[in-house]
Design an enzyme around this catalytic site. Structure first.
Site, short mmCIF file in Angstrom:
data_model
loop_
_atom_site.label_atom_id
_atom_site.label_comp_id
_atom_site.label_asym_id
_atom_site.label_seq_id
_atom_site.Cartn_x
_atom_site.Cartn_y
_atom_site.Cartn_z
N THR A 28 -5.89 6.31 13.60
CA THR A 28 -6.92 7.10 14.04
C THR A 28 -7.28 8.18 13.04
O THR A 28 -6.32 8.64 12.56
CB THR A 28 -6.45 7.66 15.43
OG1 THR A 28 -6.16 6.67 16.31
CG2 THR A 28 -7.83 8.39 16.18
N GLU B 44 -8.03 7.25 -4.39
CA GLU B 44 -7.54 6.07 -3.47
C GLU B 44 -8.52 5.13 -3.54
O GLU B 44 -9.65 5.10 -4.23
CB GLU B 44 -7.44 6.74 -2.23
CG GLU B 44 -5.99 6.97 -1.73
CD GLU B 44 -5.29 6.25 -1.04
OE1 GLU B 44 -4.25 6.44 -0.24
OE2 GLU B 44 -5.81 4.75 -0.79
N SER B 45 -8.17 4.00 -3.01
CA SER B 45 -9.23 2.83 -2.82
C SER B 45 -9.22 2.58 -1.28
O SER B 45 -8.55 2.88 -0.73
CB SER B 45 -8.75 1.94 -3.58
OG SER B 45 -7.41 1.25 -2.72
N HIS B 46 -10.46 2.34 -1.15
CA HIS B 46 -10.72 1.75 0.24
C HIS B 46 -11.73 0.51 0.32
O HIS B 46 -12.59 0.34 0.79
CB HIS B 46 -11.60 2.62 1.31
CG HIS B 46 -10.81 3.18 2.61
ND1 HIS B 46 -11.45 3.08 3.62
CD2 HIS B 46 -9.44 3.36 2.59
CE1 HIS B 46 -10.56 3.52 4.66
NE2 HIS B 46 -9.39 3.66 4.05
N ARG C 201 -8.42 14.42 3.13
CA ARG C 201 -6.98 14.96 3.91
C ARG C 201 -6.07 15.11 2.75
O ARG C 201 -5.15 16.01 2.91
CB ARG C 201 -6.81 13.94 4.83
CG ARG C 201 -7.48 14.24 6.22
CD ARG C 201 -6.81 13.72 7.32
NE ARG C 201 -6.51 12.01 7.04
CZ ARG C 201 -7.46 11.20 7.11
NH1 ARG C 201 -8.65 11.68 7.70
NH2 ARG C 201 -7.29 10.13 7.01
N GLY D 119 -2.48 8.66 -8.28
CA GLY D 119 -2.96 7.43 -8.14
C GLY D 119 -2.80 6.58 -7.09
O GLY D 119 -2.10 6.99 -6.29
N ASP E 175 -1.02 14.90 6.15
CA ASP E 175 -2.10 14.25 6.78
C ASP E 175 -1.70 13.11 7.36
O ASP E 175 -0.86 12.42 6.74
CB ASP E 175 -3.31 14.14 6.02
CG ASP E 175 -3.00 13.16 5.10
OD1 ASP E 175 -2.29 13.17 4.25
OD2 ASP E 175 -3.82 12.17 5.07
N HIS F 61 0.91 -1.35 -0.05
CA HIS F 61 -0.06 0.09 -0.07
C HIS F 61 0.84 1.35 -0.02
O HIS F 61 0.58 2.18 -0.68
CB HIS F 61 -1.01 0.13 1.22
CG HIS F 61 -1.92 1.12 1.51
ND1 HIS F 61 -2.89 1.17 0.52
CD2 HIS F 61 -1.66 2.22 2.14
CE1 HIS F 61 -3.71 2.45 1.02
NE2 HIS F 61 -2.92 3.02 1.95
#
Lengths: 761, 275
Positions: A326, A97-99, A120, A555, A281, A49
């Site tokens: 967090t 982004e990916s989540h 962020r 990306g 961030d 990642h």
């Protein structure tokens, strides 16, 4: 126990993703058994990642340079020049982004933190965030895992609205697709964009001034807890089961909104005082990553004291405080002498500690001339490593092996246009997306010109008083992906470009998110390579500003998208394209306007229906021959569409994609005013499935006959397909399909399936 | 009153429509300034001529939307200014704050007579964004400074909320009716309590209510998001749809005001009348 055994044991008992070789490399760097904090820090830094260790060598293929690029890939977000207004230059800031894994496990929280994280990235470049898009891929809602897929879809949409709406960032659509390949692994890609004054771009490293005077590190935001501990590692491994919920963070849009207001105030304060600073961030790896990266990229060391970190759970181990993810936190590097005033803005002016228990700004570290990353906790040194190693990264050359899909076409292609059109309009892929969008606030900030669905791309007018409009679209077709991974990449760019061009905007930048299975498998890594090559090829062709390519400026790569059974998701390169139109009032929507106007077909139809909505929906076959990517032609067609828009002759424009020309025509009719319904009658019989349903790239343009006649030297790819009528139907000389009778069904279809669970056919 | 009226926009923690609301006021020829929730002294010292509570999610909608903000100290000032007759407008979350503070309908000082409850739509819950059509109650047009110029036409505006259903007790039906300022209707002006004409199940199809004096208006739709003609969707039917087409054709699309501007222009007109 030997060092090697000790490392093995640590990897096992801490559930680290790093290999023994990587752990040994780390032990070599520090010259001893690494501390728990060091192990977790490097586990994150060297995770797929964060490190792009598998993908980096392939990503070099992507074009990232153009004269408009201010910041390319590498920082938190990419930046391109946008417009000059009122004496200032404004730049566009974009991130993608990916989540995926978090959203599969906890859809609401996963999708929410997806937005939280991506905005962020844009905020921390100093920008105001003015839009986000969600590119969603869910399992088949009517398939074997339908119940689960529907629940995940509902949860993800809920997470998006609960977070995004409260944050006050307009949702600019995106797309939603369903495919059984996502049954066990949904994709939640998020794009965020914002604008920053060129002279106020913020960078994510401590400035050179810190070599001369004492700088400190301020941590601001939510108090640290144990959420998201191991999150980056979680995103970099196969999704085993849903017991990994602890790795998902918890988002708080309320706090984020206040924090964003306070941040803008602080950044303005620092710029106005002429003070150099660094800002970043907190994402993957939490405090450990932000502190080490701010220092390392500025060629300094840092000493962090974890005792100073506000926590909401007592007695957390050092590595959890340092590496938990967090949400809603930032790190700010400022000169020590100004820090008290900065803290006052967060803690007094914006009352963060009153609004959220334990929230606020605190100095937690000091930058040092010695290039070491040192962390202290409870009187002990819990990490001490040369900073150069932290950002060094690692690279793997993965094996790849071609695994093309054999081309199998259906034996016969029955063509019943009214019935076929009806089936497609009522299919989950062809149904209106308005039930999804109805949850999103697309108009907060008061800058929205075209909302989702009104035009091929959303258009905003981001700088008050300035006529420059921004169009944005995100695309990627899993049905092409599973048949031809190269064309999936090329067409993801192509379709996003077409969507932006259809509104009259010229593409200026693109971002990508590359969603694939396990890169350690040779066939998957081949799919990935193919996708990148496809994107690169399309970007080289589709730069419409001068002779430069369309630059990829930001990306993300998301590997390990597969189920416990080992099946990878369809190759899913997803691309967002950003375009600029100098005068937004010239932008075109898709709604038919004037009876008698002509419908011009841009782009001849070809016999390439593989993966088409018609094949899937009407004859139950996925086919094999997918549309070729014809870069030069795409470019010429785009130039023509833009010229028509500039000349003010296009009254409505829609690109041809899913469902081919007939579905495009129907969507243009459905978008017409309810008190001035319009339809299209085609000029010929229209009984050829290739003409009607092929998804060969192209456009439909509505224009008056006079405008058409006035076009000199008409390019070969143009033809007159039909004309606009005041009847709410799509028709030819041989058939007609009234739209009123399916309008309600088409509009509410997804609502009924996904939210109301009306799934019996 | 100031030579150019000053309209204060109050920013609570979680507000998110303050900037475009301020722009709407400025573009109506008035002055505007955003005051943070804890800038009570600055607000008092600047002696605004009117107040706007903008949309958003103040205090995270804790307890109920608007409930916590209504208890903030800065609201004491807004409350007393409203009692003195100064115009006050609450939009969306601002409307929720006005209801929670008892300023609307304000039949008895400090008593809460209404609520903004969760949308009630069969088979659907949560947030709803969509364009609705409104008409303005006749009495409201006469006494409310935010509505003087709204005319008799149908006004399209967007809503975006999860809790926008005005609730009154049944015994107050008549009184509530006299507090009506804006009501949901269809594109032709016909009221219906059915979704989507009434998008949230609101009592008496109420989209906005006012106090007896008419100077305090609480409305759920967002006028600041329809201030300019270019903010309207291409499919908007009726008179405003025609006007939109016309501004596009005439090349004045960027600068033509939309239906949402009527609320702010009404206030500017009200101040001109006072002077």
């Amino acid at each position: 126990m030997s060092l090697s055994d000790e490392l093995k044991e640590a990897i096992r008992h801490r559930s680290l993703a790093m290999t023994l070789e990587e752990a040994e490399k780390l032990a070599g760097y520090v010259g001893r058994m690494p501390t728990p904090l060091e192990l977790h820090l490097f586990d994150t830094m060297w995770s797929e990642h964060c490190s792009y260790k598998s993908s980096r060598s392939v990503l070099k293929l992507l074009p990232t340079h153009a004269s408009s690029v201010v910041v390319g890939p590498g920082e938190d977000a990419g930046i391109v020049k946008f417009a000059d207004h009122d004496g200032f230059s404004w730049d566009l800031v974009v991130a993608h982004e990916s989540h995926n894994h978090p959203s599969q496990v906890l859809p609401v929280e996963g999708a929410a933190t997806g937005i939280g994280g991506i905005v962020r990235d844009v905020y921390c470049m100093g920008a105001r965030v003015t839009g986000s898009l969600d590119l969603l891929r869910f399992g088949d809602p009517l398939g074997n895992s339908g119940e689960k897929s529907r629940a995940i879809c509902r949860g993800v949409v809920e997470g998006i609205w609960k977070y995004g709406n409260a944050l006050g960032v307009p949702n600019l659509g995106g797309d939603t697709r369903f495919h059984e390949g996502y049954d066990d692994n949904c994709l939640v890609n998020v794009v965020s964009l914002g604008f920053v004054r060129h002279d106020r771009i913020v960078h994510s490293f401590v400035p050179a001034e810190a070599h001369e005077e004492q700088y400190v590190l301020i941590l601001v935001g939510k108090p640290t807890d144990d959420t998201g501990f191991g999150g980056a590692t979680f995103a970099s491994a196969d999704l085993k089961d849903e017991s990994e919920k602890g790795a998902v963070q918890v988002a708080d849009p309320f706090l984020k909104r206040v924090l964003s207001e306070a941040n803008l105030n602080v950044l303005d304060f620092l710029f106005d005082r002429g003070i150099k600073f660094g800002f970043k961030d907190l994402g993957a790896g939490g405090i450990a990553c932000v502190t080490s990266e701010l220092a390392a990229h500025g060629n300094l060391g840092i000493e962090v004291n974890l005792d100073l970190v506000p926590v909401s759970i007592p007695d957390l181990p050092s590595e959890v405080i340092a590496c938990a993810e967090t949400q809603e936190r930032y790190g700010l590097a400022v000169p020590e002498w100004i820090s008290a005033e900065v803290l006052e803005i967060y803690n007094e002016k914006y009352e963060m500690p009153r609004l959220f228990p334990g929230a606020g700004a605190t100095v937690i570290g000091t930058f040092t001339g010695e290039p070491f990353y040192r962390v202290l906790h409870r009187g002990k040194e819990v990490a001490n490593t040369p900073v150069e190693y932290i950002t060094e990264g690692i690279v793997y050359d993965r094996n790849w092996e071609p695994s093309p899909v054999p081309v199998i076409e259906p034996d016969s292609r029955p063509c019943h246009p009214p019935l076929d059109l009806k089936r497609m309009l009522l299919s989950v892929d062809g149904a209106s997306r308005s039930p999804v969008w109805s949850y999103y606030d697309s108009e907060v900030q008061g800058i929205t010109h075209f909302r989702p669905g009104e035009a091929d791309a959303c258009v905003i007018v981001p700088i008050p008083g300035c006529r420059a409009g921004l169009a944005v679209s995100g695309d990627g077709n899993p049905w092409i992906g599973e048949l031809d991974p190269f064309l999936a990449g090329a067409h993801a760019v192509g379709e996003a470009v077409r969507n932006v061009v259809a509104t009259g905007a010229t593409p200026i930048a693109a971002t990508d998110c590359l969603n694939y299975g396990n890169p350690e498998k040779a066939d998957v890594f081949w799919q990935f390579r193919q996708g990148v090559e496809g994107i690169a090829a399309a970007c080289m062709e589709l730069g419409l500003e001068g002779e430069e390519p369309l630059p990829i400026v930001s990306g993300n790569v998301s590997f390990y998208n597969q189920s416990s059974k080992g099946g990878a998701v369809p190759p899913s390169p997803i691309v967002a394209v950003f375009g600029r139109i100098d005068d937004f009032t010239k932008s075109t929507d898709i709604s038919l306007k004037e009876p008698g106007n002509l419908i011009i077909l841009v782009g001849d139809r070809k016999d390439e229906l593989g993966g088409s909505l018609y094949y899937r929906t009407c004859i139950g076959h996925r086919g094999g021959r997918v549309p070729a990517f014809r870069g030069k032609l795409e470019r010429e067609m785009a130039r023509f569409v833009l010229a028509c828009c500039e000349a003010g002759i296009s009254r409505s424009v829609h690109d041809i994609s899913d469902g081919g020309m007939i579905l495009a025509a129907a969507e243009m009719a459905i978008a017409s005013r309810p008190d001035a319904r319009r339809g299209i009658v085609f000029d010929t019989e229209m009984l050829d499935p290739v003409i009607l349903y092929s998804e060969t790239p192209g456009y439909l343009i509505e224009m008056s006959r006079e405008s058409w006649d006035a076009i000199e030297n008409k390019p070969e790819f143009l033809s007159v397909a039909g004309r606009v009528t005041d009847e709410f139907r799509i028709a030819s000389s041989r058939w007609k399909m009234d739209l009123l009778e399916i309008l309600e069904d088409h509009t509410s279809r997804l609502d009924r399936i996904i939210w109301r669970e009306e799934v019996t056919e | 009153m100031k030579s150019v009226p000053l309209v204060a926009v109050i920013q609570f923690p979680g507000s998110n429509c303050e900037y475009e609301t301020k722009r709407g006021i400025l573009n109506s020829g008035m002055d505007s300034c955003i005051y943070r929730w804890n800038q009570c002294r600055e607000l008092r010292d600047s002696q605004p001529d009117a107040y706007v509570l903008p949309g958003g999610f103040s205090f995270q909608d804790r307890v109920r939307a608007g409930a916590v903000a209504a208890k903030e100290r800065i609201m004491d000032l807004v409350f007393s200014e409203a009692a003195g007759g100064k115009p006050v407008l609450g939009i969306c979350n601002g409307a929720q704050i006005l209801v929670e503070s008892g300023m609307v309908p304000g039949w008895e000082r400090g008593r809460i007579e209404s609520a903004l409850a969760a949308n009630h739509i069969s088979g659907r819950s949560g947030y709803l964004s969509r364009w609705v059509f409104l008409h303005v109650a006749a009495k409201a047009q006469q006494i409310c400074p935010w509505l003087g110029k709204t005319g008799n036409g149908i006004i399209p505006l967007p809503i975006a909320h999860a809790e926008g259903r005005f609730v009154f007790s049944e015994e107050n039906r008549e009184r509530a009716s006299s507090s009506a300022a804006l009501k949901y209707c269809d594109e032709k002006g016909i009221e219906s309590s059915d979704y989507p004409v009434n998008p949230n199940g609101s009592f008496l199809n109420l989209a906005g209510i006012m106090n007896d004096r008419g100077n305090v208006l609480a409305m759920m739709p967002h006028p600041e998001r329809a201030f300019w003609m270019w903010q309207l969707p291409p499919w908007i039917p009726g008179e405003w749809g025609d006007r939109r087409d016309q501004s596009l054709r005439s090349g004045s699309h960027a600068d033509t005001k939309g239906p949402g501007s009527l609320f702010f222009m009404s206030l500017a007109d009200h101040f001109r009348g006072e002077r």
